[in-house]
Design a protein around this motif. Structure first.
Motif, PDB file in Angstrom:
ATOM      1  N   THR A  75      -4.568   5.365   6.585  1.00 58.33           N
ATOM      2  CA  THR A  75      -5.826   5.816   5.972  1.00 58.33           C
ATOM      3  C   THR A  75      -6.646   4.621   5.498  1.00 58.33           C
ATOM      4  O   THR A  75      -7.869   4.579   5.687  1.00 58.33           O
ATOM      5  CB  THR A  75      -5.541   6.761   4.795  1.00 58.33           C
ATOM      6  N   ALA A  76      -5.982   3.645   4.887  1.00 57.80           N
ATOM      7  CA  ALA A  76      -6.681   2.437   4.431  1.00 57.80           C
ATOM      8  C   ALA A  76      -7.277   1.680   5.605  1.00 57.80           C
ATOM      9  O   ALA A  76      -8.382   1.119   5.515  1.00 57.80           O
ATOM     10  CB  ALA A  76      -5.714   1.547   3.653  1.00 57.80           C
TER      11      ALA A  76
ATOM     12  N   VAL B  29       0.816  -1.223   0.000  1.00 57.28           N
ATOM     13  CA  VAL B  29       0.000   0.000   0.000  1.00 57.28           C
ATOM     14  C   VAL B  29       0.849   1.272   0.000  1.00 57.28           C
ATOM     15  O   VAL B  29       0.359   2.347  -0.316  1.00 57.28           O
ATOM     16  CB  VAL B  29      -0.972  -0.021   1.200  1.00 57.28           C
ATOM     17  N   GLY B  30       2.130   1.165   0.343  1.00 58.15           N
ATOM     18  CA  GLY B  30       2.974   2.361   0.308  1.00 58.15           C
ATOM     19  C   GLY B  30       3.254   2.923   1.683  1.00 58.15           C
ATOM     20  O   GLY B  30       3.394   2.191   2.656  1.00 58.15           O
TER      21      GLY B  30
ATOM     22  N   SER C 196      -2.576  -3.389   9.510  1.00 56.93           N
ATOM     23  CA  SER C 196      -1.433  -2.825   8.799  1.00 56.93           C
ATOM     24  C   SER C 196      -0.212  -2.774   9.701  1.00 56.93           C
ATOM     25  O   SER C 196      -0.319  -2.499  10.899  1.00 56.93           O
ATOM     26  CB  SER C 196      -1.753  -1.413   8.296  1.00 56.93           C
TER      27      SER C 196
ATOM     28  N   THR D 143     -10.424   3.644   6.817  1.00 54.09           N
ATOM     29  CA  THR D 143     -11.582   3.554   5.926  1.00 54.09           C
ATOM     30  C   THR D 143     -12.152   2.146   5.825  1.00 54.09           C
ATOM     31  O   THR D 143     -13.208   1.941   5.224  1.00 54.09           O
ATOM     32  CB  THR D 143     -11.204   4.032   4.512  1.00 54.09           C
TER      33      THR D 143
ATOM     34  N   ASP E 190       1.436   6.601   6.312  1.00 54.79           N
ATOM     35  CA  ASP E 190       0.226   7.433   6.346  1.00 54.79           C
ATOM     36  C   ASP E 190      -0.866   6.854   5.462  1.00 54.79           C
ATOM     37  O   ASP E 190      -2.052   6.846   5.833  1.00 54.79           O
ATOM     38  CB  ASP E 190       0.559   8.864   5.897  1.00 54.79           C
ATOM     39  N   THR E 191      -0.477   6.375   4.286  1.00 54.67           N
ATOM     40  CA  THR E 191      -1.444   5.792   3.351  1.00 54.67           C
ATOM     41  C   THR E 191      -2.030   4.507   3.915  1.00 54.67           C
ATOM     42  O   THR E 191      -3.239   4.243   3.809  1.00 54.67           O
ATOM     43  CB  THR E 191      -0.769   5.509   1.998  1.00 54.67           C
ATOM     44  N   ARG E 192      -1.183   3.719   4.548  1.00 53.68           N
ATOM     45  CA  ARG E 192      -1.666   2.464   5.153  1.00 53.68           C
ATOM     46  C   ARG E 192      -2.632   2.749   6.294  1.00 53.68           C
ATOM     47  O   ARG E 192      -3.635   2.050   6.468  1.00 53.68           O
ATOM     48  CB  ARG E 192      -0.478   1.649   5.659  1.00 53.68           C
TER      49      ARG E 192
END
Length: 348
Positions: A189-190, A181-182, A199, A193, A185-187
């Motif tokens: 957010t995933a 997922v990168g 993660s 949501t 911060d991006t993980r």
């Protein structure tokens, strides 16, 4: 300074010759003064040393503390800390584009394949990653059939996660879905949501996950892993040809390490300034990473063997060279001896 050159005709007696010698002497002295004025600032700057780091993070704190506190400058070194991605930093030190890198995991992996690299110092020897999951998932076995996020396939958080899953009877390729997922911060957010169930995260994102009620399911530092980060990697050639500079650089970095390890208030100020975070975030980040620090910048023979074994597994290799072909802590030990001899303390 202005130099005035006089034309001198044919000399027929001793006096004019003496004047000519005087002019020549004046010119030589003036040229010497000009060269001194030009070179003095460059000499004052110290020897240029370039260090490749995978960003200004907690893993770079020994270097940052040494830089901010002028420890490098006191050793006559003009150190430039250059942010690069870990693979690029490893290639840079291997090619000689920089003198040192701060990515010991990449350095060791490359050294195991025969590259002439040595780890000279190790700031952390345990991973700082944590797997956060939805609150209802109460243990590792509950991850079966779930979607788990990592930074990328084959990177360290992915490797750590697969190791723990296997140890708990879950086959990563069959029992879970691992998604690249990168960034952390991006993980997060995933996770927020509901796009994923769990993660692998690192500080300071872990603080947000905890505050939002996600469960701390796997703390990887408690799983027995021995994993280097924030170290010094150098080429064999540099160690042989400029050992005096290497010794100075390691000594100043050890001073930064001791400052970070023993001087919490001073380190928080450095973190807030360099990492551009507030005082509370600096304190939380420091306190979460402190248990993963080495005692003195080295690792034991047993830890080195365990670390090497883990990296061999990552690299898909079976045999490792002797430890002295991978680690060289003589400079760290000399640094401690020199600092103790002059009763140096990291707290003013």
């Amino acid at each position: 300074m202005i130099l005035v050159f006089h034309s001198v005709g044919r000399m027929s007696d001793a006096a004019p010759r003496a004047r000519l010698c005087g002019y020549a002497t004046t010119i030589v002295v003036c040229c010497f003064l000009i060269m001194t004025a030009i070179t003095a600032p460059a000499q004052a700057q110290g020897k240029k040393v370039r260090v490749a780091l995978p960003g200004y993070t907690i893993a770079a704190l020994s270097f940052l503390a040494a830089k901010v506190n002028n420890y490098y400058a006191a050793e006559g070194l003009d150190v430039e800390l250059i942010a690069m991605r870990a693979p690029t930093a490893n290639l840079a030190v291997l090619s000689g584009s920089v003198e040192f890198s701060g990515v010991p995991l990449a350095g060791l992996t490359t050294a195991l394949k025969g590259a002439p690299l040595r780890v000279l110092f190790c700031q952390f020897d345990k991973p700082q990653h944590v797997l956060y999951a939805r609150p209802e998932l109460q243990n590792v076995r509950a991850l079966q059939g779930k979607k788990l996020a990592v930074a990328g396939v084959g990177v360290i958080d992915d490797i750590l996660l697969r190791e723990v899953l296997n140890a708990n009877g879950l086959a990563p390729a069959r029992d879970v879905t691992i998604l690249a997922v990168g960034a952390a911060d991006t993980r997060f957010t995933a996770l927020m949501t509901g796009a994923i169930d769990a993660s692998v995260l690192i500080a300071p994102v872990t603080f947000s996950a905890r505050e939002q009620g996600f469960r701390e399911l796997i703390v990887f530092k408690d799983q027995g892993f021995v994993l280097p980060s924030g170290g010094i990697v150098a080429r064999e050639e540099l160690i042989k040809t400029d050992s005096a500079m290497v010794e100075k650089f390691v000594r100043a970095t050890v001073m930064g390490f001791l400052f970070m390890r023993e001087n919490r208030p001073g380190t928080l100020k450095v973190m807030a300034r360099v990492l551009k975070i507030d005082d509370l975030a600096a304190a939380r980040l420091y306190d979460s990473s402190r248990p993963t620090m080495t005692a003195d910048g080295t690792i034991s023979a047993e830890a080195a063997k365990k670390m090497t074994g883990f990296i061999l597994k990552i690299a898909g290799m079976k045999e490792a060279p002797p430890a002295d072909k991978l680690f060289e802590f003589v400079f760290v030990r000399k640094a401690h001896g020199a600092l103790q001899a002059k009763s140096w303390q990291p707290i003013p």
